[in-house]
Scaffold this active site. Structure first.
Site, PDB file in Angstrom:
ATOM      1  N   LYS A  22      52.243  24.299  12.216  1.00 48.57           N
ATOM      2  CA  LYS A  22      52.641  24.137  13.616  1.00 48.57           C
ATOM      3  C   LYS A  22      51.357  23.917  14.413  1.00 48.57           C
ATOM      4  CE  LYS A  22      55.554  25.956  17.273  1.00 48.57           C
ATOM      5  NZ  LYS A  22      54.709  25.378  18.316  1.00 48.57           N
ATOM      6  N   ASP A  24      48.739  23.321  17.315  1.00 50.16           N
ATOM      7  CA  ASP A  24      48.600  23.830  18.678  1.00 50.16           C
ATOM      8  C   ASP A  24      48.209  22.677  19.591  1.00 50.16           C
ATOM      9  OD1 ASP A  24      48.572  25.565  20.757  1.00 50.16           O
ATOM     10  OD2 ASP A  24      46.742  26.609  20.192  1.00 50.16           O
TER      11      ASP A  24
END
Length: 306
Positions: A22, A24
């Site tokens: 994931k 940022d």
């Protein structure tokens, strides 16, 4: 079109799942057509001018729609605050050259005029991998992994945001959360609407803390105040440029005196992101830290994250 969203939850397991980092960064749909590329944020706002290095996406195909996340790497790790600075002014050539972004692409939604939304993720991913991604220096394919637990631990060690799990047979549902994508993060973040600010005691005119709110059925619900992370001159300038003074507080309830005393009210139109350690029983953010102004999001899209 709005991108599909991941549902917060526990890390799934099993051969029907694949796992990705994931990142940022900022979610972007990249639409290539008629020899041009248009970059759209989660709220369909055009942010093409902020990332000129992605103009070369036209080399991939004459007609393609990509989904991914634009990141700005510092020491090999994405820096979200540094990325947001790219949205606060024109992308000057020297800035782009010194601190280029990378578009971490992870899905393809249309190719040569053919919609791929109802194709399984595994098929869309294979289609994406067949494109000549190396033709665009600012483009990188987001890797997939079969061991979600190992990836989750590795992202924790590197100080990264977390992991997204995706079902191999999952279809793409624009603008919706569903069971096909699950996100598991190491830290909690929340986007909020700024309803006011309090000045620094030692610095006249400087913003010492922001009064935050999250919209619900009753209006703008007070979510607490944040002071950590506001000291930088760039942050102060960006906030002063965006906060529009208002005569009355925009919150649905009367603020406690320790929070509202000496406050300057503003129109509820500026969205910011904070990191935090959870929510109190009274609906306040615990230990919030300011991460940046989210010019890519509108107040109407702010909701409390699970």
């Amino acid at each position: 079109m709005q991108p599909m969203l991941a549902t917060p939850g526990a890390l799934p397991d099993g051969p029907e799942w694949v796992f990705e980092v994931k990142w940022d960064g900022m979610r972007l749909l990249a639409d290539v057509a008629d020899g041009r590329v248009r970059l759209a944020s989660r709220t369909e706002r055009d942010v093409t001018a902020s990332f000129p290095e992605l103009a070369e996406l036209t080399r991939l195909a004459p007609d393609v729609l990509l989904d991914g996340e634009v990141v700005l790497l510092e020491g090999g790790v994405p820096s979200f605050p540094a990325l947001l600075e790219r949205l606060h002014g024109p992308a000057l050539p020297r800035t782009v050259q010194a601190r280029p972004v990378t578009y971490m692409v992870f899905d393809v939604l249309r190719l040569y005029g053919v919609p791929l939304l109802d194709r399984p993720f595994e098929e869309r991913r294979a289609t994406l991998e067949r494109l000549d991604l190396a033709a665009v220096p600012a483009l990188s394919l987001s890797p997939t992994y079969s061991d979600g637990r190992a990836l989750f631990e590795a992202t924790l060690e590197r100080g990264m945001e977390g992991v997204v799990a995706k079902r191999r047979d999952g279809v793409y549902r624009p603008g919706r959360r569903g069971p096909g994508w699950t996100k598991v993060t190491h830290r909690q973040t929340q986007v909020c609407v700024v309803g006011g600010w309090r000045p620094e005691r030692a610095g006249p005119g400087r913003i010492g803390s922001l009064l935050l709110g999250v919209p619900d059925a009753a209006g703008l619900r007070f979510a607490g105040r944040v002071g950590s992370g506001l000291a930088g001159e760039t942050t102060q300038r960006v906030l002063r440029d965006r906060l529009v003074e208002a005569e009355q507080p925009p919150f649905a309830e009367r603020l406690p005196r320790p929070d509202g005393a000496g406050a300057h009210w503003c129109e509820p139109q500026t969205v910011v992101e904070v990191a935090h350690t959870g929510w109190t029983e009274g609906g306040r953010l615990r230990q919030p830290v300011f991460r940046g102004v989210r010019d890519d999001l509108d107040p109407d899209h702010v909701r409390q994250e699970a």
